[in-house]
Design an enzyme around this catalytic site. Structure first.
Site, PDB file in Angstrom:
ATOM      1  N   LYS A 151      -0.381  18.871  -6.152  1.00 23.14           N
ATOM      2  CA  LYS A 151      -1.419  17.917  -5.714  1.00 23.14           C
ATOM      3  C   LYS A 151      -2.493  18.614  -4.886  1.00 23.14           C
ATOM      4  O   LYS A 151      -3.623  18.158  -4.837  1.00 23.14           O
ATOM      5  CB  LYS A 151      -0.783  16.817  -4.835  1.00 23.14           C
ATOM      6  CG  LYS A 151       0.279  15.985  -5.522  1.00 23.14           C
ATOM      7  CD  LYS A 151      -0.352  14.950  -6.413  1.00 23.14           C
ATOM      8  CE  LYS A 151       0.714  14.141  -7.130  1.00 23.14           C
ATOM      9  NZ  LYS A 151       0.138  13.270  -8.164  1.00 23.14           N
ATOM     10  N   SER A 184       4.958   7.209   8.021  1.00 24.31           N
ATOM     11  CA  SER A 184       3.922   6.280   7.574  1.00 24.31           C
ATOM     12  C   SER A 184       4.150   4.893   8.143  1.00 24.31           C
ATOM     13  O   SER A 184       5.298   4.479   8.375  1.00 24.31           O
ATOM     14  CB  SER A 184       3.978   6.203   6.049  1.00 24.31           C
ATOM     15  OG  SER A 184       3.172   5.153   5.578  1.00 24.31           O
ATOM     16  N   ASN A 206      11.405  14.118  -4.532  1.00 28.82           N
ATOM     17  CA  ASN A 206      10.439  14.926  -3.773  1.00 28.82           C
ATOM     18  C   ASN A 206      10.471  14.604  -2.282  1.00 28.82           C
ATOM     19  O   ASN A 206      10.483  15.501  -1.442  1.00 28.82           O
ATOM     20  CB  ASN A 206       9.026  14.700  -4.320  1.00 28.82           C
ATOM     21  CG  ASN A 206       8.033  15.651  -3.696  1.00 28.82           C
ATOM     22  OD1 ASN A 206       8.170  16.870  -3.814  1.00 28.82           O
ATOM     23  ND2 ASN A 206       7.041  15.121  -3.005  1.00 28.82           N
ATOM     24  N   LYS A 219      10.260   7.435   3.317  1.00 26.27           N
ATOM     25  CA  LYS A 219       9.820   7.887   4.648  1.00 26.27           C
ATOM     26  C   LYS A 219      10.866   7.503   5.696  1.00 26.27           C
ATOM     27  O   LYS A 219      11.191   8.296   6.594  1.00 26.27           O
ATOM     28  CB  LYS A 219       8.463   7.268   4.993  1.00 26.27           C
ATOM     29  CG  LYS A 219       7.317   7.811   4.162  1.00 26.27           C
ATOM     30  CD  LYS A 219       6.973   9.240   4.564  1.00 26.27           C
ATOM     31  CE  LYS A 219       5.939   9.871   3.683  1.00 26.27           C
ATOM     32  NZ  LYS A 219       5.630  11.247   4.040  1.00 26.27           N
ATOM     33  N   TYR A 273       8.301   4.115  -1.728  1.00 25.11           N
ATOM     34  CA  TYR A 273       7.578   5.090  -0.893  1.00 25.11           C
ATOM     35  C   TYR A 273       7.970   4.930   0.580  1.00 25.11           C
ATOM     36  O   TYR A 273       8.378   5.891   1.240  1.00 25.11           O
ATOM     37  CB  TYR A 273       6.061   4.907  -1.068  1.00 25.11           C
ATOM     38  CG  TYR A 273       5.267   5.665  -0.026  1.00 25.11           C
ATOM     39  CD1 TYR A 273       5.149   7.046  -0.076  1.00 25.11           C
ATOM     40  CD2 TYR A 273       4.656   4.987   1.035  1.00 25.11           C
ATOM     41  CE1 TYR A 273       4.448   7.739   0.898  1.00 25.11           C
ATOM     42  CE2 TYR A 273       3.955   5.676   2.015  1.00 25.11           C
ATOM     43  CZ  TYR A 273       3.854   7.050   1.936  1.00 25.11           C
ATOM     44  OH  TYR A 273       3.168   7.732   2.910  1.00 25.11           O
ATOM     45  N   ASN A 275      -4.061   4.458   8.471  1.00 23.49           N
ATOM     46  CA  ASN A 275      -4.853   4.925   7.322  1.00 23.49           C
ATOM     47  C   ASN A 275      -5.654   6.184   7.651  1.00 23.49           C
ATOM     48  O   ASN A 275      -6.754   6.103   8.198  1.00 23.49           O
ATOM     49  CB  ASN A 275      -5.760   3.802   6.828  1.00 23.49           C
ATOM     50  CG  ASN A 275      -4.965   2.691   6.169  1.00 23.49           C
ATOM     51  OD1 ASN A 275      -4.109   2.087   6.805  1.00 23.49           O
ATOM     52  ND2 ASN A 275      -5.214   2.451   4.908  1.00 23.49           N
ATOM     53  N   ARG A 333      -7.212  -2.915   7.844  1.00 21.87           N
ATOM     54  CA  ARG A 333      -6.449  -1.689   8.063  1.00 21.87           C
ATOM     55  C   ARG A 333      -6.970  -0.951   9.289  1.00 21.87           C
ATOM     56  O   ARG A 333      -8.100  -1.154   9.722  1.00 21.87           O
ATOM     57  CB  ARG A 333      -6.572  -0.755   6.837  1.00 21.87           C
ATOM     58  CG  ARG A 333      -5.891  -1.283   5.582  1.00 21.87           C
ATOM     59  CD  ARG A 333      -4.381  -1.256   5.719  1.00 21.87           C
ATOM     60  NE  ARG A 333      -3.691  -1.752   4.535  1.00 21.87           N
ATOM     61  CZ  ARG A 333      -3.397  -3.038   4.319  1.00 21.87           C
ATOM     62  NH1 ARG A 333      -3.744  -3.964   5.197  1.00 21.87           N
ATOM     63  NH2 ARG A 333      -2.751  -3.399   3.233  1.00 21.87           N
ATOM     64  N   ALA A 381       4.338  17.473   2.525  1.00 23.78           N
ATOM     65  CA  ALA A 381       4.414  17.629   1.071  1.00 23.78           C
ATOM     66  C   ALA A 381       5.105  16.452   0.379  1.00 23.78           C
ATOM     67  O   ALA A 381       6.000  16.644  -0.436  1.00 23.78           O
ATOM     68  CB  ALA A 381       5.132  18.938   0.739  1.00 23.78           C
TER      69      ALA A 381
HETATM   70  N1  UFG Z   1      -8.500  -1.453  -1.597  1.00 24.49           N
HETATM   71  C1  UFG Z   1      -9.437  -2.150  -2.347  1.00 24.49           C
HETATM   72  N2  UFG Z   1     -10.046  -1.507  -3.367  1.00 24.49           N
HETATM   73  C2  UFG Z   1      -9.786  -0.191  -3.676  1.00 24.49           C
HETATM   74  C3  UFG Z   1      -8.842   0.504  -2.915  1.00 24.49           C
HETATM   75  C4  UFG Z   1      -8.205  -0.155  -1.879  1.00 24.49           C
HETATM   76  O1  UFG Z   1      -9.703  -3.334  -2.095  1.00 24.49           O
HETATM   77  O2  UFG Z   1     -10.395   0.328  -4.621  1.00 24.49           O
HETATM   78  C5  UFG Z   1      -7.861  -2.126  -0.448  1.00 24.49           C
HETATM   79  C6  UFG Z   1      -6.362  -2.153  -0.505  1.00 24.49           C
HETATM   80  O3  UFG Z   1      -5.907  -3.258  -1.224  1.00 24.49           O
HETATM   81  C7  UFG Z   1      -6.004  -2.204   0.981  1.00 24.49           C
HETATM   82  C8  UFG Z   1      -7.129  -1.409   1.651  1.00 24.49           C
HETATM   83  O4  UFG Z   1      -8.188  -1.384   0.703  1.00 24.49           O
HETATM   84  O5  UFG Z   1      -6.066  -3.511   1.434  1.00 24.49           O
HETATM   85  C9  UFG Z   1      -6.737   0.011   1.981  1.00 24.49           C
HETATM   86  O6  UFG Z   1      -6.169   0.587   0.821  1.00 24.49           O
HETATM   87  P1  UFG Z   1      -5.772   2.131   0.720  1.00 24.49           P
HETATM   88  O7  UFG Z   1      -5.162   2.328  -0.632  1.00 24.49           O
HETATM   89  O8  UFG Z   1      -6.915   2.976   1.108  1.00 24.49           O
HETATM   90  O9  UFG Z   1      -4.699   2.296   1.855  1.00 24.49           O
HETATM   91  P2  UFG Z   1      -3.316   1.530   2.088  1.00 24.49           P
HETATM   92  O10 UFG Z   1      -3.469   0.767   3.359  1.00 24.49           O
HETATM   93  O11 UFG Z   1      -2.853   0.800   0.907  1.00 24.49           O
HETATM   94  O12 UFG Z   1      -2.362   2.791   2.185  1.00 24.49           O
HETATM   95  C10 UFG Z   1      -2.111   3.492   3.352  1.00 24.49           C
HETATM   96  C11 UFG Z   1      -1.786   4.940   3.002  1.00 24.49           C
HETATM   97  C12 UFG Z   1      -0.564   4.972   2.110  1.00 24.49           C
HETATM   98  C13 UFG Z   1       0.566   4.213   2.788  1.00 24.49           C
HETATM   99  C14 UFG Z   1       0.115   2.827   3.146  1.00 24.49           C
HETATM  100  C15 UFG Z   1       1.189   2.021   3.801  1.00 24.49           C
HETATM  101  O13 UFG Z   1      -2.884   5.542   2.374  1.00 24.49           O
HETATM  102  O14 UFG Z   1      -0.187   6.310   1.860  1.00 24.49           O
HETATM  103  O15 UFG Z   1      -1.028   2.901   3.973  1.00 24.49           O
HETATM  104  O16 UFG Z   1       1.113   1.977   5.132  1.00 24.49           O
HETATM  105  F1  UFG Z   1       1.607   4.078   1.964  1.00 24.49           F
END
Ligand code: UFG
Length: 327
Positions: free
Chosen positions: A35, A116, A91, A144, A140, A169, A220, A73
């Site tokens: 990655k 996380s 992994n 963790k 996931y 985030n 977030r 990782a």
């Molecule tokens: N979102 C959208 N459109 C997109 C992408 C995301 O509306 O194209 C929204 C998601 O639904 C969420 C928010 O934007 O509500 C943030 O989404 P991300 O995917 O950027 O981040 P997450 O909060 O889902 O994920 C983060 C970490 C993950 C971890 C997760 C759980 O990046 O690795 O928090 O705590 F698993």
């Protein structure tokens, strides 16, 4: 300190490696490049290898006389973890056990682990403290939590001192906006919105506009990568005197998806198409941290409290690297 940075070619690991170097430590990057990006490692010591390779781990710990290990990782896609749980357990859990076993064999005791907010699942209360119930809702998050528990029991034997850092985030570009986010595929909100602003994506999809939040979209806690990595350095120092540390790392401030989109519009001066689509499975409406413990115990201070400042670093990096890292 001589620090092995597992996953040091990835987004968070490469930023960590740069901070370690800047602080006079001697990082050695260990990454299988599945990655990560070789060019994100720069001139730091680099070992191409897999965490499943116990012999190579032993050789590396010995060769570089490693004193501490930082572990970035892991696989991080929630949706993929549901579709391929064994890939994630292999992994994220099995390989971490191999790493801890190699550390035990070589008497390396210090370990900083990327955990996380996913360990909390759907919280009953926000902001989330470290004592909130740990109820992951996907493989996931379970992986963790499994590693956190493995570290806990190993620390009880007196052979491991560890810090488990629960990220909210992580975002932005670090090291003066020279090390950015380049996941393939990209699922994270900020880079996706920036790609739309750059004309590299036809539209931004908002996953759900009917949440119980002021504007109906998910909230977030966005934490800049430089701030996040600084907490790791502080935790590493504190491991001199502690066996077991667990901290939330976030700003404690929430921004909605719509606010993120508006901020990217403001920072970039570009407009782009936005469409509302169905909710994404497993998204909690609000995830914000209470990071008081890290602030009080580590003396941690964040510099990028404002989303606009965070997005500006990401915008700069994406513009300077329109196709991401070259490799
Ligand atoms: N979102 C959208 N459109 C997109 C992408 C995301 O509306 O194209 C929204 C998601 O639904 C969420 C928010 O934007 O509500 C943030 O989404 P991300 O995917 O950027 O981040 P997450 O909060 O889902 O994920 C983060 C970490 C993950 C971890 C997760 C759980 O990046 O690795 O928090 O705590 F698993």
């Amino acid at each position: 300190m001589r620090v092995l940075v597992c996953g040091g070619a990835g987004y968070i690991g490469s930023n960590m490696m740069a901070q370690l170097l800047a602080e006079g430590h001697e990082p050695v990057v260990f990454d299988n490049l599945s990655k990560g990006h070789r060019s994100a490692v720069g001139s730091a010591e680099f070992v191409e290898g897999d965490l499943a390779d116990y012999e190579l781990l032993i050789k590396t710990l010995r060769k570089y006389r490693i004193e501490a290990v930082m572990h970035f990782a892991a696989f991080i896609e929630v949706g993929e973890s549901v579709a391929a749980p064994l890939k994630y357990y292999h992994n994220n859990v099995s390989c971490t056990q191999t790493l801890l076993s190699a550390m035990e064999a070589e008497n390396v005791e210090k370990f900083v682990f990327s955990s996380s907010a996913a360990v909390y699942g759907m919280p009953q209360k926000v902001p989330i403290t470290e004592n909130s119930p740990k109820q992951p809702i996907n493989p996931y998050g379970q992986t963790k939590l499994a590693v956190e528990r493995m570290c806990h029991y190993q620390s009880q034997t007196g052979k491991l001192s560890y810090a488990s850092l629960r990220y909210f985030n992580a975002c932005g570009a670090g090291n003066n906006a020279t090390l950015g986010e380049d996941h393939r595929p990209e699922s994270h909100l900020i880079p996706r919105v920036i790609q739309a602003a750059m004309g590299k994506r036809s539209e931004v999809k908002i996953y759900g506009t009917d949440y119980q939040t002021p504007d109906g979209t998910c909230i977030r806690d966005y934490i800049h990568i430089d701030d996040l990595c600084r907490a790791h350095l502080l935790a590493l120092e504190k491991l001199d005197k502690s066996r077991e540390l667990v901290y939330n790392l976030g700003n404690g401030k929430g921004y909605s998806v719509k606010e993120v989109i508006e901020t990217v519009r403001e920072v970039s001066g570009k407009d782009f198409k936005v469409v509302a689509v169905d909710r994404r499975l497993g998204d909690a409406p609000v995830l914000t941290s209470d990071a008081t413990k890290a602030i009080n115990e580590l003396g941690w201070k964040t510099e990028f409290g404002e989303l606009k400042k965070i997005v500006a670093t990401a915008w700069q990096w994406h513009n300077e690297h329109p196709d991401g890292y070259p490799d």
